[in-house]
Write a protein that holds these residues in place. Structure first.
Motif, PDB file in Angstrom:
ATOM      1  N   LEU A   8       0.809  -1.218   0.000  1.00 45.73           N
ATOM      2  CA  LEU A   8       0.000   0.000   0.000  1.00 45.73           C
ATOM      3  C   LEU A   8       0.847   1.275   0.000  1.00 45.73           C
ATOM      4  CD1 LEU A   8      -2.838   1.196  -0.009  1.00 45.73           C
ATOM      5  CD2 LEU A   8      -2.827   1.072   2.486  1.00 45.73           C
ATOM      6  N   PRO A   9       1.865   1.418   0.860  1.00 44.65           N
ATOM      7  CA  PRO A   9       2.671   2.645   0.821  1.00 44.65           C
ATOM      8  C   PRO A   9       3.347   2.864  -0.543  1.00 44.65           C
ATOM      9  CG  PRO A   9       3.109   1.441   2.838  1.00 44.65           C
ATOM     10  CD  PRO A   9       2.257   0.566   1.971  1.00 44.65           C
ATOM     11  N   GLU A  10       3.785   1.800  -1.164  1.00 42.88           N
ATOM     12  CA  GLU A  10       4.411   1.921  -2.483  1.00 42.88           C
ATOM     13  C   GLU A  10       3.391   2.414  -3.513  1.00 42.88           C
ATOM     14  OE1 GLU A  10       6.459  -0.877  -5.933  1.00 42.88           O
ATOM     15  OE2 GLU A  10       6.123  -1.713  -3.932  1.00 42.88           O
ATOM     16  N   PHE A  11       2.165   1.850  -3.467  1.00 41.09           N
ATOM     17  CA  PHE A  11       1.109   2.271  -4.395  1.00 41.09           C
ATOM     18  C   PHE A  11       0.778   3.750  -4.192  1.00 41.09           C
ATOM     19  CE2 PHE A  11      -3.309   3.096  -5.420  1.00 41.09           C
ATOM     20  CZ  PHE A  11      -3.385   2.618  -6.725  1.00 41.09           C
ATOM     21  N   VAL A  12       0.624   4.155  -2.931  1.00 36.70           N
ATOM     22  CA  VAL A  12       0.291   5.555  -2.630  1.00 36.70           C
ATOM     23  C   VAL A  12       1.412   6.470  -3.110  1.00 36.70           C
ATOM     24  CG1 VAL A  12      -0.110   7.207  -0.760  1.00 36.70           C
ATOM     25  CG2 VAL A  12      -1.242   4.984  -0.705  1.00 36.70           C
ATOM     26  N   GLY A  13       2.658   6.060  -2.905  1.00 38.57           N
ATOM     27  CA  GLY A  13       3.794   6.870  -3.357  1.00 38.57           C
ATOM     28  C   GLY A  13       3.853   6.995  -4.868  1.00 38.57           C
ATOM     29  N   ASN A  14       3.476   5.958  -5.575  1.00 34.65           N
ATOM     30  CA  ASN A  14       3.508   5.986  -7.040  1.00 34.65           C
ATOM     31  C   ASN A  14       2.279   6.652  -7.650  1.00 34.65           C
ATOM     32  OD1 ASN A  14       5.976   4.647  -7.109  1.00 34.65           O
ATOM     33  ND2 ASN A  14       5.033   2.622  -7.227  1.00 34.65           N
ATOM     34  N   HIS A  15       1.213   6.748  -6.895  1.00 30.96           N
ATOM     35  CA  HIS A  15      -0.045   7.303  -7.416  1.00 30.96           C
ATOM     36  C   HIS A  15      -0.598   8.337  -6.433  1.00 30.96           C
ATOM     37  CE1 HIS A  15      -0.039   4.091 -10.384  1.00 30.96           C
ATOM     38  NE2 HIS A  15       0.192   3.231  -9.402  1.00 30.96           N
ATOM     39  N   VAL A  16       0.144   9.406  -6.228  1.00 31.69           N
ATOM     40  CA  VAL A  16      -0.217  10.423  -5.233  1.00 31.69           C
ATOM     41  C   VAL A  16      -1.545  11.096  -5.584  1.00 31.69           C
ATOM     42  CG1 VAL A  16       0.503  12.588  -4.158  1.00 31.69           C
ATOM     43  CG2 VAL A  16       2.190  10.813  -4.621  1.00 31.69           C
TER      44      VAL A  16
END
Length: 148
Positions: A8-16
């Motif tokens: 989840l943190p990686e997804f949020v970081g890639n799709h702000v």
């Protein structure tokens, strides 16, 4: 589930932008639901209005344009122009203890404003017909025509 939480943190970081939009929509949805829950004005479906009419004989106020009112309205509804709508009027003030249902042609016009004014004026049971008279008609419920 554990894998999801790690990614989840990686997804949020890639799709702000997408994540921010999701958060905004989620907050808006929560605020809308909470305000509806605590609102003094309740929305009725056509079926809900039918039940209310059968149980409590509410005062029905139609704020549609006069031409729309004459084409079709809920039987027993009284037509009032929004410009003449006054919750403090002596005739309306007598109905403070009755349930009052406010409606207009499509549920997007003056009904919400008028119902909020009634609640503010101390009316205890204020309702709005969701979708207006068009929803009533679409539910194949009887309509009256003319100015009475």
């Amino acid at each position: 589930m554990n894998d999801f939480l790690h990614k989840l943190p990686e997804f949020v970081g890639n799709h702000v932008a997408l994540s921010a939009l999701f958060a905004i929509l989620l907050v808006a949805l929560i605020v809308t639901q909470v305000s509806t829950l605590f609102s003094k004005v309740k929305e009725l479906s056509p079926a809900g209005l039918t039940q209310l009419i059968n149980r409590e004989s509410p005062l029905l106020i139609d704020l549609s344009a006069i031409a729309d009112f004459e084409k079709m309205h809920v039987p027993g509804a009284r037509h009032v122009l929004m410009s003449q709508f006054d919750p403090e009027h002596k005739d309306l003030a007598k109905a403070k203890e009755l349930p009052v249902v406010v409606m207009d042609k499509d549920g997007r016009g003056n009904a919400l404003k008028a119902s909020q004014r009634l609640a503010k004026a101390g009316f205890g049971k204020v309702y709005i017909l969701g979708g207006g008279v068009l929803a009533w008609h679409a539910a194949q419920l009887p309509v009256a025509k003319g100015n009475k």
